[in-house]
Enzyme design. Structure first.
Site, PDB file in Angstrom:
ATOM      1  N   ASP A  60       0.840  -1.208   0.000  1.00  0.00           N
ATOM      2  CA  ASP A  60       0.000   0.000   0.000  1.00  0.00           C
ATOM      3  C   ASP A  60       0.873   1.256   0.000  1.00  0.00           C
ATOM      4  O   ASP A  60       0.363   2.375  -0.026  1.00  0.00           O
ATOM      5  CB  ASP A  60      -1.011  -0.006   1.152  1.00  0.00           C
ATOM      6  CG  ASP A  60      -0.367  -0.104   2.516  1.00  0.00           C
ATOM      7  OD1 ASP A  60       0.875  -0.200   2.602  1.00  0.00           O
ATOM      8  OD2 ASP A  60      -1.121  -0.076   3.516  1.00  0.00           O
ATOM      9  N   SER A  61       2.212   1.054  -0.026  1.00  0.00           N
ATOM     10  CA  SER A  61       3.124   2.175  -0.280  1.00  0.00           C
ATOM     11  C   SER A  61       2.867   2.743  -1.674  1.00  0.00           C
ATOM     12  O   SER A  61       3.368   3.827  -2.002  1.00  0.00           O
ATOM     13  CB  SER A  61       4.583   1.726  -0.150  1.00  0.00           C
ATOM     14  OG  SER A  61       4.811   0.546  -0.887  1.00  0.00           O
ATOM     15  N   ASP A  99      -1.117  -6.070  -0.276  1.00  0.00           N
ATOM     16  CA  ASP A  99      -1.556  -5.457   0.988  1.00  0.00           C
ATOM     17  C   ASP A  99      -3.061  -5.230   0.990  1.00  0.00           C
ATOM     18  O   ASP A  99      -3.605  -4.680   0.020  1.00  0.00           O
ATOM     19  CB  ASP A  99      -0.900  -4.073   1.144  1.00  0.00           C
ATOM     20  CG  ASP A  99       0.370  -4.114   1.972  1.00  0.00           C
ATOM     21  OD1 ASP A  99       0.542  -5.059   2.765  1.00  0.00           O
ATOM     22  OD2 ASP A  99       1.185  -3.180   1.826  1.00  0.00           O
ATOM     23  N   LYS A 129      -1.282  -9.377   2.655  1.00  0.00           N
ATOM     24  CA  LYS A 129      -0.536  -8.937   3.846  1.00  0.00           C
ATOM     25  C   LYS A 129      -1.418  -7.988   4.632  1.00  0.00           C
ATOM     26  O   LYS A 129      -2.104  -7.143   4.034  1.00  0.00           O
ATOM     27  CB  LYS A 129       0.775  -8.256   3.441  1.00  0.00           C
ATOM     28  CG  LYS A 129       1.546  -7.693   4.637  1.00  0.00           C
ATOM     29  CD  LYS A 129       2.999  -7.358   4.302  1.00  0.00           C
ATOM     30  CE  LYS A 129       3.215  -5.999   3.694  1.00  0.00           C
ATOM     31  NZ  LYS A 129       2.739  -4.856   4.480  1.00  0.00           N
ATOM     32  N   GLU A 131      -1.545  -5.573   8.537  1.00  0.00           N
ATOM     33  CA  GLU A 131      -0.728  -4.991   9.604  1.00  0.00           C
ATOM     34  C   GLU A 131      -1.381  -5.200  10.966  1.00  0.00           C
ATOM     35  O   GLU A 131      -2.584  -4.974  11.116  1.00  0.00           O
ATOM     36  CB  GLU A 131      -0.555  -3.482   9.361  1.00  0.00           C
ATOM     37  CG  GLU A 131       0.191  -3.162   8.081  1.00  0.00           C
ATOM     38  CD  GLU A 131       0.391  -1.654   7.867  1.00  0.00           C
ATOM     39  OE1 GLU A 131       0.009  -0.854   8.753  1.00  0.00           O
ATOM     40  OE2 GLU A 131       0.925  -1.294   6.805  1.00  0.00           O
ATOM     41  N   GLU A 198       9.098  -4.125  10.440  1.00  0.00           N
ATOM     42  CA  GLU A 198       9.561  -2.845   9.896  1.00  0.00           C
ATOM     43  C   GLU A 198      10.154  -1.949  10.976  1.00  0.00           C
ATOM     44  O   GLU A 198       9.544  -1.727  12.028  1.00  0.00           O
ATOM     45  CB  GLU A 198       8.376  -2.135   9.207  1.00  0.00           C
ATOM     46  CG  GLU A 198       8.768  -0.808   8.574  1.00  0.00           C
ATOM     47  CD  GLU A 198       7.757  -0.263   7.576  1.00  0.00           C
ATOM     48  OE1 GLU A 198       6.796  -0.986   7.218  1.00  0.00           O
ATOM     49  OE2 GLU A 198       7.924   0.896   7.151  1.00  0.00           O
TER      50      GLU A 198
HETATM   51  O1  KIV Z   1       3.561  -1.125   1.609  1.00  0.00           O
HETATM   52  C1  KIV Z   1       4.740  -1.513   1.600  1.00  0.00           C
HETATM   53  O2  KIV Z   1       5.526  -1.240   0.688  1.00  0.00           O
HETATM   54  C2  KIV Z   1       5.192  -2.308   2.736  1.00  0.00           C
HETATM   55  C3  KIV Z   1       6.659  -2.558   2.853  1.00  0.00           C
HETATM   56  C4  KIV Z   1       7.336  -1.334   3.329  1.00  0.00           C
HETATM   57  C5  KIV Z   1       6.951  -3.728   3.692  1.00  0.00           C
HETATM   58  O3  KIV Z   1       4.422  -2.711   3.535  1.00  0.00           O
END
Ligand code: KIV
Length: 280
Positions: A60-61, A99, A129, A131, A198
């Site tokens: 989600d980056s 994510d 993924k 969190e 992280e």
């Molecule tokens: O969203 C992302 O890119 C991440 C990584 C920083 C692990 O969760």
């Protein structure tokens, strides 16, 4: 090993056709480090996959590096599905993990399951993924019960940035490090196949990796975890302002891209482009 491979050791699993959760746990057992990078679009994912990466994370980056938002909070499930679909189309060998974005799994486990099913059905990705630890464990159980593999994410969890108030290193104090280890064990017991850690002290990363059987993949979690992940725009030097201590830049693409664009502008202005061979 052929001499031209001395400095670039091939993955033990370079022969495998598609990386699975099983391969990742085998890699941990053998002590082979897992290499993971983000990608958000077809062209980049194709290059990253062809280079032999083990896992591609559609993070989600994307909210930051693709959409220009300050945090990961604004990105939606539809956006993630769009990015995920493009990446999966480009990927032959790497495992693709997507994510679940903020707001799609924290409120209740039914919503979490519906979100995860949408991602798996509409993108054909290999895993999702999410969190958090104890706070989201019901959602973890519900998603896993549908047969969807989950990668956990602990330490600095950017979807909770407003709770933390800062992107500083997490788990420096003993109490937070203890909770992190407890959460990691909880996620492992629930059935997660891997965990991202992280921005935490290297000694905490090492401890978690030693205590867990599942692979622990670090971003700013030191060298003694089972693998590493970076955001591709950061490691290629496309993003310029972001330079945390853990980031190694493998290229300075920002300068190269701007140089190429400046050359193009000049050529157009000077009527050097297109030349005779570049027209019909
Ligand atoms: O969203 C992302 O890119 C991440 C990584 C920083 C692990 O969760």
């Amino acid at each position: 090993m052929p001499s031209n491979q001395k400095n670039t050791p091939m993955s033990i699993h370079s022969e495998i056709r598609k990386v699975t959760t099983h391969n990742l746990s085998e890699m941990k057992l053998r002590g082979e480090k897992i290499a993971m990078l983000t990608s958000y679009d077809y062209s980049m994912a194709k290059l990253v996959d062809e280079a032999g990466i083990d896992v591609i994370l559609v993070g989600d980056s994307a909210s930051n590096v693709m959409a220009g938002n300050e945090t990961t909070l604004p990105i939606t499930l539809n956006h993630m599905i769009y990015h995920g679909t493009s990446v999966v189309k480009a990927t032959k060998r790497a495992m693709v993990v997507i994510d679940l974005p903020f707001g799609t799994y924290q409120s209740d486990s039914h919503k979490a399951l519906v979100s995860a099913i949408r991602v798996m059905k509409e993108t054909a990705a290999d895993a999702i993924k999410i969190e958090g630890g104890a706070e989201i464990i019901e959602s973890v159980h519900r998603i896993l019960s549908a047969g969807i593999p989950i990668m956990g994410h602990l330490g600095l969890i950017p979807q909770s940035i407003h709770k933390f108030g800062t992107y500083a290193v997490r788990a420096k104090e003993e109490a937070e490090a203890e909770k992190l280890l407890k959460d990691a064990k909880l996620l492992e017991e629930a059935g997660c196949f891997a965990i991202v850690l992280e921005k935490i002290p290297a000694k905490v990363g090492k401890l978690v990796a030693e205590e867990l059987k599942i692979p622990v993949i670090g971003i700013g979690a030191g060298s003694e975890v089972d693998g590493q992940v970076l955001v591709i725009h950061d490691m290629l030097g496309i993003t310029q302002q972001f330079s945390p201590k853990f980031l190694r830049r493998y290229h300075n693409l920002a300068t190269e891209i701007k140089g190429a664009v400046k050359n193009y502008i000049n050529d157009v202005k000077l009527q050097d482009f297109p030349n005779e061979k570049e027209q019909y």
